[in-house]
Write an enzyme that holds these catalytic residues in place. Structure first.
Site, PDB file in Angstrom:
ATOM      1  N   GLU A 207       3.444 -27.831 -12.600  1.00  0.00           N
ATOM      2  CA  GLU A 207       4.129 -26.881 -13.491  1.00  0.00           C
ATOM      3  C   GLU A 207       3.950 -27.372 -14.920  1.00  0.00           C
ATOM      4  O   GLU A 207       3.984 -28.569 -15.167  1.00  0.00           O
ATOM      5  CB  GLU A 207       5.613 -26.860 -13.092  1.00  0.00           C
ATOM      6  CG  GLU A 207       6.586 -26.364 -14.132  1.00  0.00           C
ATOM      7  CD  GLU A 207       6.458 -24.876 -14.439  1.00  0.00           C
ATOM      8  OE1 GLU A 207       6.398 -24.065 -13.505  1.00  0.00           O
ATOM      9  OE2 GLU A 207       6.395 -24.547 -15.640  1.00  0.00           O
TER      10      GLU A 207
ATOM     11  N   CYS B  34      17.053   3.104 -21.835  1.00  0.00           N
ATOM     12  CA  CYS B  34      16.715   1.690 -21.729  1.00  0.00           C
ATOM     13  C   CYS B  34      15.305   1.500 -21.166  1.00  0.00           C
ATOM     14  O   CYS B  34      14.889   2.203 -20.261  1.00  0.00           O
ATOM     15  CB  CYS B  34      17.735   1.020 -20.825  1.00  0.00           C
ATOM     16  SG  CYS B  34      17.351  -0.687 -20.468  1.00  0.00           S
TER      17      CYS B  34
ATOM     18  N   CYS C 178      25.131  -3.489 -18.005  1.00  0.00           N
ATOM     19  CA  CYS C 178      23.776  -3.330 -17.483  1.00  0.00           C
ATOM     20  C   CYS C 178      23.889  -3.321 -15.975  1.00  0.00           C
ATOM     21  O   CYS C 178      24.481  -4.229 -15.392  1.00  0.00           O
ATOM     22  CB  CYS C 178      22.932  -4.509 -17.956  1.00  0.00           C
ATOM     23  SG  CYS C 178      21.424  -4.749 -17.012  1.00  0.00           S
TER      24      CYS C 178
ATOM     25  N   CYS D  22      14.673  -0.689 -16.875  1.00  0.00           N
ATOM     26  CA  CYS D  22      14.462  -0.125 -15.531  1.00  0.00           C
ATOM     27  C   CYS D  22      13.769   1.227 -15.687  1.00  0.00           C
ATOM     28  O   CYS D  22      14.252   2.086 -16.408  1.00  0.00           O
ATOM     29  CB  CYS D  22      15.800   0.070 -14.814  1.00  0.00           C
ATOM     30  SG  CYS D  22      16.681  -1.468 -14.523  1.00  0.00           S
TER      31      CYS D  22
ATOM     32  N   CYS E 252       3.669 -11.579  -8.544  1.00  0.00           N
ATOM     33  CA  CYS E 252       4.615 -10.588  -9.074  1.00  0.00           C
ATOM     34  C   CYS E 252       3.878  -9.466  -9.787  1.00  0.00           C
ATOM     35  O   CYS E 252       4.481  -8.667 -10.479  1.00  0.00           O
ATOM     36  CB  CYS E 252       5.645 -11.252  -9.984  1.00  0.00           C
ATOM     37  SG  CYS E 252       4.906 -12.256 -11.269  1.00  0.00           S
TER      38      CYS E 252
HETATM   39  N1  SAH Z   1       7.418 -21.061  -7.807  1.00  0.00           N
HETATM   40  C1  SAH Z   1       8.500 -21.097  -8.766  1.00  0.00           C
HETATM   41  C2  SAH Z   1       8.133 -20.602 -10.158  1.00  0.00           C
HETATM   42  C3  SAH Z   1       7.310 -19.355 -10.254  1.00  0.00           C
HETATM   43  S1  SAH Z   1       7.199 -18.624 -11.863  1.00  0.00           S
HETATM   44  C4  SAH Z   1       9.701 -20.384  -8.221  1.00  0.00           C
HETATM   45  O1  SAH Z   1       9.609 -19.677  -7.226  1.00  0.00           O
HETATM   46  O2  SAH Z   1      10.780 -20.528  -8.802  1.00  0.00           O
HETATM   47  C5  SAH Z   1       5.730 -19.276 -12.508  1.00  0.00           C
HETATM   48  C6  SAH Z   1       5.851 -20.654 -13.100  1.00  0.00           C
HETATM   49  O3  SAH Z   1       4.557 -21.043 -13.534  1.00  0.00           O
HETATM   50  C7  SAH Z   1       6.760 -20.780 -14.309  1.00  0.00           C
HETATM   51  O4  SAH Z   1       7.648 -21.835 -14.104  1.00  0.00           O
HETATM   52  C8  SAH Z   1       5.803 -21.093 -15.474  1.00  0.00           C
HETATM   53  O5  SAH Z   1       6.367 -21.970 -16.420  1.00  0.00           O
HETATM   54  C9  SAH Z   1       4.656 -21.751 -14.756  1.00  0.00           C
HETATM   55  N2  SAH Z   1       3.313 -21.660 -15.348  1.00  0.00           N
HETATM   56  C10 SAH Z   1       2.778 -20.620 -16.015  1.00  0.00           C
HETATM   57  N3  SAH Z   1       1.486 -20.852 -16.299  1.00  0.00           N
HETATM   58  C11 SAH Z   1       1.193 -22.088 -15.788  1.00  0.00           C
HETATM   59  C12 SAH Z   1       0.002 -22.867 -15.736  1.00  0.00           C
HETATM   60  N4  SAH Z   1      -1.117 -22.445 -16.274  1.00  0.00           N
HETATM   61  N5  SAH Z   1       0.066 -24.052 -15.096  1.00  0.00           N
HETATM   62  C13 SAH Z   1       1.210 -24.493 -14.536  1.00  0.00           C
HETATM   63  N6  SAH Z   1       2.365 -23.789 -14.561  1.00  0.00           N
HETATM   64  C14 SAH Z   1       2.349 -22.597 -15.178  1.00  0.00           C
END
Ligand code: SAH
Length: 497
Positions: free
Chosen positions: A379, A78, A170, A81, A451
């Protein structure tokens, strides 16, 4: 000197960014997946370049002390992971080294504050062996296809390919996920429903997505189809019936939270005890010939069409509505730890103007609102913004507002009053325009949740550069949200110099 199909003896001494073992055979470098530093393996050469090659492990001649029996039967095939054969302690060390190395090499950041954190809470049990966390993911996405002999298969892509490995279970998923997967596969087979073929673009069923609220127990099943209907109304009704009849009595919780991750001393641990139950069944329509999994349109064929879940941060609990197209942290247990770190770093006093960029369904914004004057979440997925607004109302939070749009467009235009900015971008990091705007606006503090330490390093290099407002890195920590994979989450606090 080496050629394809040669058998080589490789002494593995390092790990590549993708989790593959790196070692030498007669002084020549080979990359060998599924090996661990300290292993001596027999491998077959698959590709040779000028100064390095790739080989596939055939036999472990001498096992590294850091090699473990993988906690998953799919480990060797897989692509999900990459570190399954590595002890959890060694995984944590690998990730910590990777973060430090990325910041140094890509970010040119040599004098850094100590990199605290790591792993899950249990790591603090000094000296004790930490079991590898499994069954921690609340969201599963299985591609569906057919084997050469025409059987319906579903599971994961093999590493770096689009060939599907048929899977029964999984190790990252709650056990209820395996039951749903098996039932869906059987249903497709029994009803002779066509499956999508990436090459031709023909066939109906593409992906199965399952999302589970670990605290609520609510499960949403979403089948991604290349059409408007799952054959006909009768088939859709039958699909709903077989899923509703499933007994998902395994308790998500026992595996994902209680045994491995949560700290029994906190009040929250008790909360992970709901049995999983299917609350929604949806069809997501994706007729595009693309490798983006979900299409824009979702049709609810049973239940409410979203899940509810709760998160508990610093002993405060908030409820969240999560729609199919909205992002939600896939390891909610560790997400709580991550958010706690972010708030500890932000150290809000109660009157700040906080911007939460890349806010998803508003989880960070709504927890931050209690400690801030005003919070604005940004967002670009409109369903997530709708969720965020409902989530604010549902939790009785009045000082948080949300804007749908790109962070790099909204913030430069409206963020000039920001005191504190929280950034939580996807893996590709922040847009250069946004970093530029931050260096013009100059918020007192920036908390960057990342991340991907490589793009974090790239962005920190810009933010710490002495042109415009310059930032100093005050604190750094990381947490393991994705055990057995090469990914980890870093939190970085910066202050205006
Ligand atoms: N802080 C949130 C989400 C983090 S993930 C949490 O902890 O749950 C990153 C998010 O950024 C996703 O929801 C994605 O849709 C959004 N995203 C990605 N590129 C973006 C951009 N250029 N402007 C605004 N939002 C964006």
């Amino acid at each position: 000197m080496f050629k394809k199909n040669d058998i080589v003896k490789v002494e593995v001494c390092d790990i590549g960014a993708g989790g593959e073992g790196i070692g030498k055979a007669e002084g020549f470098t080979f990359f060998v997946k599924h090996t661990v530093p300290g292993d001596i393996v027999e491998a077959v050469v698959t590709k040779v370049r000028k100064s390095y090659g790739y080989a596939k492990v055939l036999k472990v001649i001498k096992a590294s002390p850091d090699r473990v029996e993988p906690p998953c039967e799919n480990a060797a095939r897989c692509g999900g992971c990459q570190l399954m054969e590595m002890s959890y302690e060694r995984q944590l060390r690998f990730k910590e080294d990777k973060v430090r190395e990325d910041l140094r090499r890509i970010g040119g950041l040599d004098s850094l504050p100590p990199l605290g954190g790591g792993g899950c809470r249990r790591q603090t049990d000094e000296g004790s062996h930490i079991p590898t966390p499994v069954r921690y993911r609340n969201k599963l996405q299985f591609p569906i296809g057919r084997s050469k002999n025409g059987r319906v298969i579903a599971g994961f892509y093999a590493g770096r390919t689009h060939s599907i490995i048929d899977t029964e279970d999984c190790a990252a998923a709650p056990e209820s996920g395996a039951k749903i997967l098996m039932a869906v596969k059987r249903f497709i087979e029994d009803n002779e429903i066509s499956v999508y073929d990436e090459k031709s673009g023909h066939g109906l069923v593409r992906h199965l997505m399952i999302r589970t609220g670990f605290r609520s127990g609510e499960v949403m099943v979403c089948l991604v189809i290349n059409g408007d209907h799952l054959q006909d109304k009768k088939t859709e009704d039958a699909f709903v019936r077989i899923l509703r009849e499933l007994e998902l009595d395994d308790a998500v919780t026992e595996h994902s939270a209680d045994k491995h991750l949560s700290d029994p001393e906190t009040s929250c641990a008790e909360e992970y005890r709901h049995l999983p139950k299917i609350g929604s069944i949806c069809l997501n329509i994706n007729k595009d010939n693309t490798n983006v999994i979900m299409g824009r349109e979702t049709r609810v064929i049973y239940g409410k069409g979203y899940i509810m879940d709760e998160l508990c941060v610093d002993n405060r609990r908030l409820r969240f509505k999560i729609s199919p197209l909205s992002f939600y942290q896939v390891n909610p247990v560790q997400a709580e730890r991550l958010y706690e770190k972010a708030f500890e770093f932000a150290d809000l006093k109660g009157d700040e103007n906080v911007w939460d960029l890349y806010c998803g369904i508003g989880t960070i914004s709504l927890f931050a609102a209690k400690y801030a004057g005003q919070v604005t979440g940004v967002e670009y997925v409109s369903e997530a913004i709708e969720d965020a607004e409902e989530n604010a109302a549902m939790n009785g939070i009045e000082n948080a507002g949300f804007i749908c749009g790109r962070a790099e467009e909204i913030f430069p235009e409206k963020g000039s009053e920001a005191d504190v900015v929280i950034l939580d971008p996807p893996r590709k990091g922040c847009d250069a325009v946004l970093l530029d705007a931050l260096k013009k606006v100059g918020p007192e503090k920036i908390v960057y949740i990342s991340c991907d330490s490589a793009t974090l390093a790239r962005d920190l290099k810009i933010l710490t550069r002495p042109d415009g407002v310059c930032y100093k890195i005050e604190k750094l920590t990381w947490t393991d949200m994705f055990s057995n994979t090469v990914h980890c989450e870093v939190v970085c606090l910066m202050s205006k110099v």
